[in-house]
Design a protein around this motif. Structure first.
Motif, mmCIF file in Angstrom:
data_model
loop_
_atom_site.group_PDB
_atom_site.id
_atom_site.type_symbol
_atom_site.label_atom_id
_atom_site.label_comp_id
_atom_site.label_asym_id
_atom_site.label_seq_id
_atom_site.Cartn_x
_atom_site.Cartn_y
_atom_site.Cartn_z
ATOM 1 N N LYS A 104 0.942 -1.040 0.110
ATOM 2 C CA LYS A 104 0.040 0.039 -0.013
ATOM 3 C C LYS A 104 0.902 1.106 -0.112
ATOM 4 O O LYS A 104 0.498 2.237 -0.624
ATOM 5 N N GLY A 105 1.915 0.979 0.659
ATOM 6 C CA GLY A 105 3.152 2.431 0.718
ATOM 7 C C GLY A 105 3.410 2.618 -0.761
ATOM 8 O O GLY A 105 3.613 3.824 -0.815
ATOM 9 N N ASN A 108 0.697 4.856 -2.119
ATOM 10 C CA ASN A 108 0.762 6.119 -1.350
ATOM 11 C C ASN A 108 1.908 7.208 -2.164
ATOM 12 O O ASN A 108 1.579 8.042 -2.135
ATOM 13 N N ARG A 109 2.669 6.712 -2.639
ATOM 14 C CA ARG A 109 3.600 7.528 -3.312
ATOM 15 C C ARG A 109 3.442 7.925 -4.744
ATOM 16 O O ARG A 109 4.331 8.617 -5.294
ATOM 17 N N TYR A 113 -1.759 10.288 -7.155
ATOM 18 C CA TYR A 113 -2.612 10.326 -5.934
ATOM 19 C C TYR A 113 -2.212 11.558 -4.950
ATOM 20 O O TYR A 113 -2.861 12.146 -4.353
ATOM 21 N N LYS A 114 -0.790 11.631 -4.942
ATOM 22 C CA LYS A 114 -0.228 12.480 -4.114
ATOM 23 C C LYS A 114 -0.694 14.012 -4.435
ATOM 24 O O LYS A 114 -0.863 15.003 -3.648
ATOM 25 N N ASP A 128 -8.392 12.579 1.366
ATOM 26 C CA ASP A 128 -8.801 11.459 0.315
ATOM 27 C C ASP A 128 -10.197 12.139 -0.432
ATOM 28 O O ASP A 128 -10.786 11.141 -0.974
ATOM 29 N N TYR A 136 -6.398 5.353 -6.967
ATOM 30 C CA TYR A 136 -5.411 4.998 -6.089
ATOM 31 C C TYR A 136 -4.657 3.759 -6.703
ATOM 32 O O TYR A 136 -3.407 3.749 -6.523
#
Ligand code: TRP
Length: 336
Positions: A104-105, A108-109, A113-114, A128, A136
């Motif tokens: 998942k990490g 996240n990057r 998404y960021k 979110d 995502y």
């Protein structure tokens, strides 16, 4: 199919192709597909389209337009596998297998998404807000597109390089856990390929609303070209080609000889109107025949559909046995 080096790329079906996409991606891809030492895979990424577009008519129309574009511009479908992502059910199946090894990490990057999270924080929203699971986790879908066919070379724009790194990371984790099943793909960002400036001189991009659609009728194409921004230098004044959007566009279509002649014309003080007229003639000459083919295909969607059906069948000759192997590897097996 023989095991030559595999080249694969996808085109998201959310809009109508701009001129920049033709010189930057389609033209080089079609040229590359004629090489004898590669097997090429080009597909319409309609599952990806759903991430950004909730308008069903637009997704369908864009699929037709993009498929017709590639065919009209001379993609030889006997030499490359040309298909629609959603016609290959093994791709979403593989997406799940990959999702289960994806950290998942890592997601996240992801830049896209960021960027959404940052925009939300700035607006003092929930981080979110408006972020779907599609947005995502779409790097996993993209990894599946690539790994499904064990593609080695993936021509993409710079903005997609991170997704390729993610695909490699996901492939490595899968290989580590289940055995060496995937080749590690590499992004191929061609620095020489032209990125066209748009009508306002910035990079041609839908987000700047400065694009010239590829398939404008002749008169409208001329009009769009006449609108490209120039400075206020008069005819007779020497001009700098390297800071002129019209020159960059001209260079992307011209032969080296034509390019050199235009450079000279700039030094000699050619009028902006004349540059634009020559630019229009150059582009129009290249597009006239494909434009007729394009119009014919758009009015005969069944013909396009047939090409895609054949393409999907060829793609599935590869994806069916491979997914069977992958299911076996993870333990999804018949009993007894
Ligand atoms: N995400 C890519 C883009 O927006 C399109 C794409 C989807 C793609 N799947 C792919 C590109 C697989 C290369 C390989 O441009």
């Amino acid at each position: 199919m023989s095991k030559k080096q595999r080249v694969l790329t996808g085109i998201t079906t959310t809009g109508t192709p701009p001129l920049g996409n033709y010189v930057g991606a389609i033209k080089p891809a079609i040229a590359a597909s004629r090489a004898d030492d590669i097997d090429s895979f080009y597909f319409l990424a309609d599952y990806h389209a759903l991430v950004k577009c909730e308008d069903p008519e637009r997704v369908q129309r864009s699929t037709l337009e993009i498929a017709a574009t590639w065919l009209a511009l001379g993609l030889d479908t006997s030499r490359s596998v040309f298909y629609r992502q959603s016609d290959v059910p093994e791709i979403p199946e593989l997406t799940w297998l990959l999702t289960c090894v994806t950290a998942k990490g890592l997601m996240n990057r992801a830049h896209a998404y960021k960027a959404s999270v940052d925009a939300n924080l700035k607006a003092e929203e929930d981080p979110d807000f408006g972020v779907t699971m599609g947005l995502y986790s779409y790097p996993v879908l993209m990894a599946a597109d690539i790994l499904m066919f064990n593609a080695k070379r993936v021509p993409v724009g710079k903005d997609q390089v991170q997704h390729l790194e993610m695909a490699r990371d996901i492939a490595q984790r899968f290989n580590h856990r289940y055995g060496e099943l995937f080749e590690l793909p590499e992004a191929e960002v061609d620095e020489h390929v032209a990125t066209l400036p748009g009508t306002d001189g910035r990079k041609m991009s839908k987000s700047y609303d400065n694009t010239i659609p590829l398939w404008l009728p002749e008169k409208k194409l001329r009009k769009a070209i006449m609108k490209i921004k120039t400075n206020s230098q008069e005819p007779g004044e020497p001009k700098d080609p390297d800071s002129a959007a019209v020159f960059s566009v001209y260079a992307a279509f011209a032969s080296p000889e034509q390019r050199a002649a235009m450079r000279q014309a700039f030094a000699d003080g050619i009028a902006w109107g004349e540059v634009k007229q020559q630019l229009f003639e150059l582009i129009n000459a290249e597009l006239t025949v494909p434009r007729e083919r394009y119009e014919a295909l758009i009015s005969d969607p069944a013909k396009v559909e047939k090409e895609l059906t054949v393409g999907a069948e060829r793609a599935r000759e590869l994806s069916r046995p491979f997914i069977a192997e992958l299911r076996e590897a993870v333990g999804i097996r018949r009993l007894g």
